[in-house]
Design a protein around this motif. Sequence first.
Motif, PDB file in Angstrom:
ATOM      1  N   THR A  29      17.570  32.012  48.765  1.00 57.81           N
ATOM      2  CA  THR A  29      16.738  33.200  48.610  1.00 57.81           C
ATOM      3  C   THR A  29      15.431  32.907  49.322  1.00 57.81           C
ATOM      4  O   THR A  29      14.832  31.852  49.113  1.00 57.81           O
ATOM      5  CB  THR A  29      16.477  33.515  47.125  1.00 57.81           C
ATOM      6  OG1 THR A  29      17.733  33.763  46.487  1.00 57.81           O
ATOM      7  CG2 THR A  29      15.573  34.730  46.974  1.00 57.81           C
ATOM      8  N   SER A  30      15.007  33.834  50.169  1.00 56.81           N
ATOM      9  CA  SER A  30      13.792  33.643  50.946  1.00 56.81           C
ATOM     10  C   SER A  30      12.882  34.850  50.818  1.00 56.81           C
ATOM     11  O   SER A  30      13.344  35.992  50.826  1.00 56.81           O
ATOM     12  CB  SER A  30      14.132  33.443  52.430  1.00 56.81           C
ATOM     13  OG  SER A  30      14.887  32.275  52.601  1.00 56.81           O
ATOM     14  N   ASP A  31      11.589  34.585  50.711  1.00 62.25           N
ATOM     15  CA  ASP A  31      10.609  35.657  50.734  1.00 62.25           C
ATOM     16  C   ASP A  31      10.570  36.268  52.124  1.00 62.25           C
ATOM     17  O   ASP A  31      10.823  35.592  53.125  1.00 62.25           O
ATOM     18  CB  ASP A  31       9.217  35.127  50.395  1.00 62.25           C
ATOM     19  CG  ASP A  31       9.055  34.760  48.935  1.00 62.25           C
ATOM     20  OD1 ASP A  31       9.816  35.286  48.101  1.00 62.25           O
ATOM     21  OD2 ASP A  31       8.170  33.948  48.628  1.00 62.25           O
ATOM     22  N   VAL A  32      10.224  37.550  52.170  1.00 61.54           N
ATOM     23  CA  VAL A  32      10.009  38.238  53.433  1.00 61.54           C
ATOM     24  C   VAL A  32       8.528  38.591  53.473  1.00 61.54           C
ATOM     25  O   VAL A  32       8.009  39.222  52.551  1.00 61.54           O
ATOM     26  CB  VAL A  32      10.867  39.517  53.550  1.00 61.54           C
ATOM     27  CG1 VAL A  32      10.644  40.170  54.898  1.00 61.54           C
ATOM     28  CG2 VAL A  32      12.330  39.203  53.328  1.00 61.54           C
ATOM     29  N   ASN A  33       7.851  38.145  54.528  1.00 64.15           N
ATOM     30  CA  ASN A  33       6.417  38.375  54.671  1.00 64.15           C
ATOM     31  C   ASN A  33       6.150  39.505  55.651  1.00 64.15           C
ATOM     32  O   ASN A  33       6.893  39.685  56.613  1.00 64.15           O
ATOM     33  CB  ASN A  33       5.724  37.109  55.166  1.00 64.15           C
ATOM     34  CG  ASN A  33       5.859  35.970  54.182  1.00 64.15           C
ATOM     35  OD1 ASN A  33       5.847  36.174  52.982  1.00 64.15           O
ATOM     36  ND2 ASN A  33       6.010  34.769  54.695  1.00 64.15           N
ATOM     37  N   SER A  34       5.091  40.226  55.427  1.00 62.03           N
ATOM     38  CA  SER A  34       4.738  41.311  56.326  1.00 62.03           C
ATOM     39  C   SER A  34       3.981  40.756  57.535  1.00 62.03           C
ATOM     40  O   SER A  34       2.994  40.039  57.369  1.00 62.03           O
ATOM     41  CB  SER A  34       3.874  42.352  55.619  1.00 62.03           C
ATOM     42  OG  SER A  34       3.636  43.440  56.499  1.00 62.03           O
ATOM     43  N   PRO A  35       4.416  41.093  58.746  1.00 59.71           N
ATOM     44  CA  PRO A  35       3.698  40.625  59.933  1.00 59.71           C
ATOM     45  C   PRO A  35       2.385  41.373  60.169  1.00 59.71           C
ATOM     46  O   PRO A  35       1.544  40.929  60.936  1.00 59.71           O
ATOM     47  CB  PRO A  35       4.688  40.860  61.083  1.00 59.71           C
ATOM     48  CG  PRO A  35       5.699  41.807  60.572  1.00 59.71           C
ATOM     49  CD  PRO A  35       5.666  41.746  59.072  1.00 59.71           C
ATOM     50  N   ILE A  36       2.216  42.517  59.491  1.00 58.76           N
ATOM     51  CA  ILE A  36       0.984  43.303  59.615  1.00 58.76           C
ATOM     52  C   ILE A  36       0.596  43.860  58.246  1.00 58.76           C
ATOM     53  O   ILE A  36       1.411  43.932  57.336  1.00 58.76           O
ATOM     54  CB  ILE A  36       1.134  44.468  60.615  1.00 58.76           C
ATOM     55  CG1 ILE A  36       2.272  45.401  60.188  1.00 58.76           C
ATOM     56  CG2 ILE A  36       1.344  43.951  62.032  1.00 58.76           C
ATOM     57  CD1 ILE A  36       2.347  46.686  60.989  1.00 58.76           C
ATOM     58  N   SER A  37      -0.649  44.274  58.141  1.00 58.85           N
ATOM     59  CA  SER A  37      -1.146  44.891  56.902  1.00 58.85           C
ATOM     60  C   SER A  37      -1.013  46.407  56.990  1.00 58.85           C
ATOM     61  O   SER A  37      -1.121  46.989  58.073  1.00 58.85           O
ATOM     62  CB  SER A  37      -2.617  44.533  56.685  1.00 58.85           C
ATOM     63  OG  SER A  37      -2.788  43.142  56.599  1.00 58.85           O
ATOM     64  N   GLY A  38      -0.806  47.034  55.839  1.00 59.75           N
ATOM     65  CA  GLY A  38      -0.728  48.485  55.805  1.00 59.75           C
ATOM     66  C   GLY A  38      -0.110  48.980  54.524  1.00 59.75           C
ATOM     67  O   GLY A  38      -0.005  48.249  53.538  1.00 59.75           O
ATOM     68  N   GLU A  39       0.320  50.245  54.556  1.00 60.14           N
ATOM     69  CA  GLU A  39       0.942  50.884  53.398  1.00 60.14           C
ATOM     70  C   GLU A  39       2.394  51.201  53.721  1.00 60.14           C
ATOM     71  O   GLU A  39       2.696  51.761  54.779  1.00 60.14           O
ATOM     72  CB  GLU A  39       0.210  52.182  53.055  1.00 60.14           C
ATOM     73  CG  GLU A  39       0.810  52.926  51.888  1.00 60.14           C
ATOM     74  CD  GLU A  39       0.141  54.270  51.625  1.00 60.14           C
ATOM     75  OE1 GLU A  39       0.773  55.102  50.950  1.00 60.14           O
ATOM     76  OE2 GLU A  39      -0.996  54.481  52.078  1.00 60.14           O
ATOM     77  N   VAL A  40       3.295  50.857  52.797  1.00 58.12           N
ATOM     78  CA  VAL A  40       4.708  51.143  52.971  1.00 58.12           C
ATOM     79  C   VAL A  40       4.911  52.663  52.884  1.00 58.12           C
ATOM     80  O   VAL A  40       4.551  53.282  51.884  1.00 58.12           O
ATOM     81  CB  VAL A  40       5.576  50.424  51.914  1.00 58.12           C
ATOM     82  CG1 VAL A  40       7.045  50.798  52.059  1.00 58.12           C
ATOM     83  CG2 VAL A  40       5.384  48.916  52.002  1.00 58.12           C
ATOM     84  N   VAL A  41       5.485  53.237  53.958  1.00 57.21           N
ATOM     85  CA  VAL A  41       5.729  54.680  53.982  1.00 57.21           C
ATOM     86  C   VAL A  41       7.220  55.016  53.885  1.00 57.21           C
ATOM     87  O   VAL A  41       7.579  56.158  53.620  1.00 57.21           O
ATOM     88  CB  VAL A  41       5.112  55.345  55.233  1.00 57.21           C
ATOM     89  CG1 VAL A  41       3.592  55.245  55.195  1.00 57.21           C
ATOM     90  CG2 VAL A  41       5.668  54.761  56.512  1.00 57.21           C
ATOM     91  N   GLU A  42       8.079  54.021  54.101  1.00 57.15           N
ATOM     92  CA  GLU A  42       9.521  54.236  53.981  1.00 57.15           C
ATOM     93  C   GLU A  42      10.198  52.896  53.743  1.00 57.15           C
ATOM     94  O   GLU A  42       9.769  51.863  54.247  1.00 57.15           O
ATOM     95  CB  GLU A  42      10.071  54.871  55.265  1.00 57.15           C
ATOM     96  CG  GLU A  42      11.500  55.336  55.170  1.00 57.15           C
ATOM     97  CD  GLU A  42      11.976  56.057  56.434  1.00 57.15           C
ATOM     98  OE1 GLU A  42      13.205  56.218  56.542  1.00 57.15           O
ATOM     99  OE2 GLU A  42      11.151  56.443  57.284  1.00 57.15           O
ATOM    100  N   VAL A  43      11.274  52.932  52.952  1.00 56.99           N
ATOM    101  CA  VAL A  43      12.060  51.749  52.630  1.00 56.99           C
ATOM    102  C   VAL A  43      13.511  52.047  53.021  1.00 56.99           C
ATOM    103  O   VAL A  43      14.001  53.157  52.796  1.00 56.99           O
ATOM    104  CB  VAL A  43      11.962  51.423  51.118  1.00 56.99           C
ATOM    105  CG1 VAL A  43      12.886  50.295  50.740  1.00 56.99           C
ATOM    106  CG2 VAL A  43      10.529  51.083  50.751  1.00 56.99           C
ATOM    107  N   ASN A  44      14.189  51.072  53.605  1.00 58.11           N
ATOM    108  CA  ASN A  44      15.582  51.254  54.002  1.00 58.11           C
ATOM    109  C   ASN A  44      16.473  51.093  52.768  1.00 58.11           C
ATOM    110  O   ASN A  44      16.959  50.010  52.464  1.00 58.11           O
ATOM    111  CB  ASN A  44      15.968  50.248  55.084  1.00 58.11           C
ATOM    112  CG  ASN A  44      17.317  50.534  55.696  1.00 58.11           C
ATOM    113  OD1 ASN A  44      18.076  51.359  55.197  1.00 58.11           O
ATOM    114  ND2 ASN A  44      17.628  49.833  56.764  1.00 58.11           N
ATOM    115  N   THR A  45      16.699  52.194  52.075  1.00 64.85           N
ATOM    116  CA  THR A  45      17.477  52.169  50.831  1.00 64.85           C
ATOM    117  C   THR A  45      18.947  51.829  51.074  1.00 64.85           C
ATOM    118  O   THR A  45      19.649  51.426  50.154  1.00 64.85           O
ATOM    119  CB  THR A  45      17.379  53.523  50.104  1.00 64.85           C
ATOM    120  OG1 THR A  45      17.800  54.564  50.984  1.00 64.85           O
ATOM    121  CG2 THR A  45      15.951  53.781  49.637  1.00 64.85           C
ATOM    122  N   LYS A  46      19.424  51.957  52.311  1.00 63.78           N
ATOM    123  CA  LYS A  46      20.815  51.608  52.621  1.00 63.78           C
ATOM    124  C   LYS A  46      21.076  50.121  52.395  1.00 63.78           C
ATOM    125  O   LYS A  46      22.211  49.714  52.170  1.00 63.78           O
ATOM    126  CB  LYS A  46      21.148  51.988  54.059  1.00 63.78           C
ATOM    127  CG  LYS A  46      21.187  53.479  54.275  1.00 63.78           C
ATOM    128  CD  LYS A  46      21.518  53.821  55.705  1.00 63.78           C
ATOM    129  CE  LYS A  46      21.485  55.327  55.897  1.00 63.78           C
ATOM    130  NZ  LYS A  46      21.773  55.694  57.287  1.00 63.78           N
TER     131      LYS A  46
END
Length: 166
Positions: free
Chosen positions: A102-119
């Motif tokens: 299990t690995s963390d996923v880090n954001s390469p940039i800062s901002g606000e999440v506007v959509e998530v890939n629910t698939k």
Amino acid sequence: MALRIWASSTANALRLSTASSKPNLSPAAAFSLSRCFSSVLEGLKYAKSHEWVKSEGSVATIGITDHAQDHLGEVVFVELPDVGTAVKQGSSFGAVESVKATSDVNSPISGEVVEVNTKLTEGPGVINSSPYEDGWMIKVKPCNESELGCLMNPKEYTKFCEEEDH
């Protein structure tokens, strides 16, 4: 994504994949890493923690690289943030669980999440089969465009992966 590379170098050497064997990657859009046999696409920026970002106007799409998914193995679960969540460059926004780790996923940039890939909730394995297209994880409204300048271009990322695998 602070990927813990669990596969031995022998297992990595046996897992041969090239841009031409990936159905969603055209040879013109990708090139192969000479040592780790993963695809790296032009037009994306890459983090040392093995995430990619594609900036498209006011939205940036983020996912994990082909190199990352190759080292993780079969992805069986993905944890993603909620829409509206603030993400910070270099900080974890979720996790990817595979048969190996299990690995963390880090954001390469800062901002606000506007959509998530629910698939990915229903079929997390799409990260393995299409890490740069159907396997994207989140879309972010960036708050600091200059952060993209801190990321690697495809050639820099290719060299980084080659050195890391040595």
